[in-house]
Design a protein around this motif. Structure first.
Motif, PDB file in Angstrom:
ATOM      1  N   GLY A 244       0.829  -1.206   0.000  1.00 19.73           N
ATOM      2  CA  GLY A 244       0.000   0.000   0.000  1.00 19.73           C
ATOM      3  C   GLY A 244       0.861   1.253   0.000  1.00 19.73           C
ATOM      4  N   TRP A 245       0.251   2.324   0.437  1.00 16.51           N
ATOM      5  CA  TRP A 245       0.959   3.602   0.436  1.00 16.51           C
ATOM      6  C   TRP A 245       2.004   3.635   1.539  1.00 16.51           C
ATOM      7  CZ3 TRP A 245       1.449   7.209  -3.044  1.00 16.51           C
ATOM      8  CH2 TRP A 245       1.997   8.442  -2.678  1.00 16.51           C
TER       9      TRP A 245
ATOM     10  N   GLY B 137       5.916   6.203  -1.698  1.00 15.37           N
ATOM     11  CA  GLY B 137       4.776   6.053  -2.582  1.00 15.37           C
ATOM     12  C   GLY B 137       4.134   4.683  -2.389  1.00 15.37           C
ATOM     13  N   ASN B 138       3.605   4.126  -3.469  1.00 15.18           N
ATOM     14  CA  ASN B 138       3.071   2.747  -3.391  1.00 15.18           C
ATOM     15  C   ASN B 138       4.241   1.797  -3.205  1.00 15.18           C
ATOM     16  OD1 ASN B 138       0.344   3.482  -3.873  1.00 15.18           O
ATOM     17  ND2 ASN B 138       0.772   3.623  -6.084  1.00 15.18           N
ATOM     18  N   ASN B 139       4.199   1.040  -2.107  1.00 10.10           N
ATOM     19  CA  ASN B 139       5.340   0.153  -1.844  1.00 10.10           C
ATOM     20  C   ASN B 139       4.878  -1.208  -1.343  1.00 10.10           C
ATOM     21  OD1 ASN B 139       6.750   0.080   1.351  1.00 10.10           O
ATOM     22  ND2 ASN B 139       4.736   0.909   0.998  1.00 10.10           N
TER      23      ASN B 139
ATOM     24  N   HIS C 185       7.893   3.311  -4.911  1.00  9.72           N
ATOM     25  CA  HIS C 185       7.539   4.211  -6.021  1.00  9.72           C
ATOM     26  C   HIS C 185       6.754   3.502  -7.133  1.00  9.72           C
ATOM     27  CE1 HIS C 185      10.141   6.968  -3.981  1.00  9.72           C
ATOM     28  NE2 HIS C 185      11.285   6.354  -4.361  1.00  9.72           N
TER      29      HIS C 185
ATOM     30  N   SER D 164       3.774   2.233  -9.548  1.00 10.71           N
ATOM     31  CA  SER D 164       2.565   2.850 -10.099  1.00 10.71           C
ATOM     32  C   SER D 164       1.334   2.011  -9.785  1.00 10.71           C
ATOM     33  CB  SER D 164       2.698   3.033 -11.615  1.00 10.71           C
ATOM     34  OG  SER D 164       2.879   1.771 -12.257  1.00 10.71           O
ATOM     35  N   SER D 165       1.543   0.698  -9.573  1.00 14.21           N
ATOM     36  CA  SER D 165       0.444  -0.173  -9.148  1.00 14.21           C
ATOM     37  C   SER D 165       0.999  -1.361  -8.394  1.00 14.21           C
ATOM     38  CB  SER D 165      -0.393  -0.642 -10.342  1.00 14.21           C
ATOM     39  OG  SER D 165       0.369  -1.481 -11.189  1.00 14.21           O
ATOM     40  N   ILE D 166       0.138  -1.932  -7.542  1.00 13.94           N
ATOM     41  CA  ILE D 166       0.517  -3.071  -6.698  1.00 13.94           C
ATOM     42  C   ILE D 166      -0.315  -4.288  -7.113  1.00 13.94           C
ATOM     43  CG2 ILE D 166       0.509  -3.973  -4.332  1.00 13.94           C
ATOM     44  CD1 ILE D 166       0.933  -1.064  -3.380  1.00 13.94           C
TER      45      ILE D 166
ATOM     46  N   SER E 255      -1.205  -8.759  -2.187  1.00 17.09           N
ATOM     47  CA  SER E 255      -1.848  -8.291  -0.956  1.00 17.09           C
ATOM     48  C   SER E 255      -1.148  -8.891   0.257  1.00 17.09           C
ATOM     49  CB  SER E 255      -3.329  -8.668  -0.951  1.00 17.09           C
ATOM     50  OG  SER E 255      -3.491 -10.078  -1.105  1.00 17.09           O
TER      51      SER E 255
ATOM     52  N   GLY F 241       4.125  -6.081  -9.000  1.00 10.30           N
ATOM     53  CA  GLY F 241       3.621  -4.746  -9.319  1.00 10.30           C
ATOM     54  C   GLY F 241       4.347  -4.203 -10.534  1.00 10.30           C
TER      55      GLY F 241
ATOM     56  N   THR G  67       5.558   7.275  -7.940  1.00 11.04           N
ATOM     57  CA  THR G  67       4.752   7.731  -6.806  1.00 11.04           C
ATOM     58  C   THR G  67       5.649   8.045  -5.610  1.00 11.04           C
ATOM     59  OG1 THR G  67       4.390   5.464  -6.070  1.00 11.04           O
ATOM     60  CG2 THR G  67       2.741   6.398  -7.542  1.00 11.04           C
TER      61      THR G  67
END
Length: 254
Positions: free
Chosen positions: A172-173, A178-180, A195, A197-199, A202, A214, A219
């Motif tokens: 998550g953030w 950023g997104n990590n 950093h 851009s998407s993950i 979970s 990811g 980010t």
């Protein structure tokens, strides 16, 4: 005139009596010279044993018995051969089954070994990339005063991979990251990927070496798209160790 007393029904003389009488008659005729006038059939001897058919019957019986014995012996031999053949076939099938089982076991062991080796293998987080910013680089870009990880050159949307086997403990953030994603590796260490851009994973999910988790981005606190990678002794910030040495110790050429 004398009369002969009747003795009952006339009976035909037995064979022994007839033979004796015949011999006596011949002897008498010989002395009188009459024998010369007797026809040959009249002097024929009693039938021999051979002429009675008894010898032939015995011979036929022996022949049949021999045939029966031969047939029984042949059947016994055939049964023994069939039993030996079946035993050989059973032994061959058993040997083939044992060989097949050994081959299956060998394949299973080989597959397990290959999987174990694969799961213990480490890879680079970005394929065909390079380190653009080294570990402990100084500057105002980092709140701690130095770089706590390394940056891999990567355009936005590049696949990011887990470097080894482990379990996701954060996804998550991550503030400046950023997104990590943070993964607890099977050897007890931790790796971080920032950093994004998407993950694509979970928390609680297990990952394997080379699995995409990811895609890279820009980010968080960054001047452009890249992948920030850290190696840690715990999941928390500040427990970082040299990521280049970490990857190299696991056979990754960076």
């Amino acid at each position: 005139m004398a009369f002969t007393r009747a003795t009952g029904k006339h009976r035909r003389p037995g064979r022994t009596k007839r033979t004796t009488t015949h011999a006596v008659g011949v002897a008498a005729l010989t002395t009188t010279g009459v024998i010369g006038t007797l026809a040959a059939p009249a002097l024929a001897a009693e039938p021999s044993v051979e002429q009675t058919g008894l010898t032939q019957a015995v011979s036929i019986g022996d022949s049949v018995a021999a045939q029966v014995d031969a047939q029984a012996a042949a059947q016994k031999q055939a049964a023994a051969e069939a039993a030996a053949k079946k035993q050989a076939e059973d032994a061959a099938r058993k040997k083939a089954a044992e060989l097949a089982e050994k081959e299956r076991d060998a394949k299973v062991r080989a597959a397990r070994e290959a999987e174990r080796k694969r799961l213990n293998t480490f890879v680079a987080p970005i394929a065909n990339s390079y380190v653009s910013t080294s570990y402990k680089s100084g500057g105002s870009l980092w709140s701690s005063g130095s770089h706590t990880g390394i940056d891999f050159h990567a355009a936005s949307g590049t696949s990011v991979h887990a470097v080894g086997s482990g379990t996701v403990v954060e996804a998550g953030w991550g503030g400046a990251y950023g997104n990590n994603i943070v993964i607890k590796m099977n050897d007890g260490t931790y790796t971080q990927y920032g950093h994004l851009s998407s993950i694509g994973v979970s928390v609680g999910q297990t990952v394997t070496p080379g699995q995409q988790i990811g895609v890279s981005g820009a980010t968080g606190n960054t001047t452009g798209p890249h992948l920030h990678f850290e190696a840690r002794t715990t999941a928390e910030y500040g427990s970082d160790i040299d990521p280049v040495a970490y990857l190299r110790s696991h056979g990754v050429n960076v």
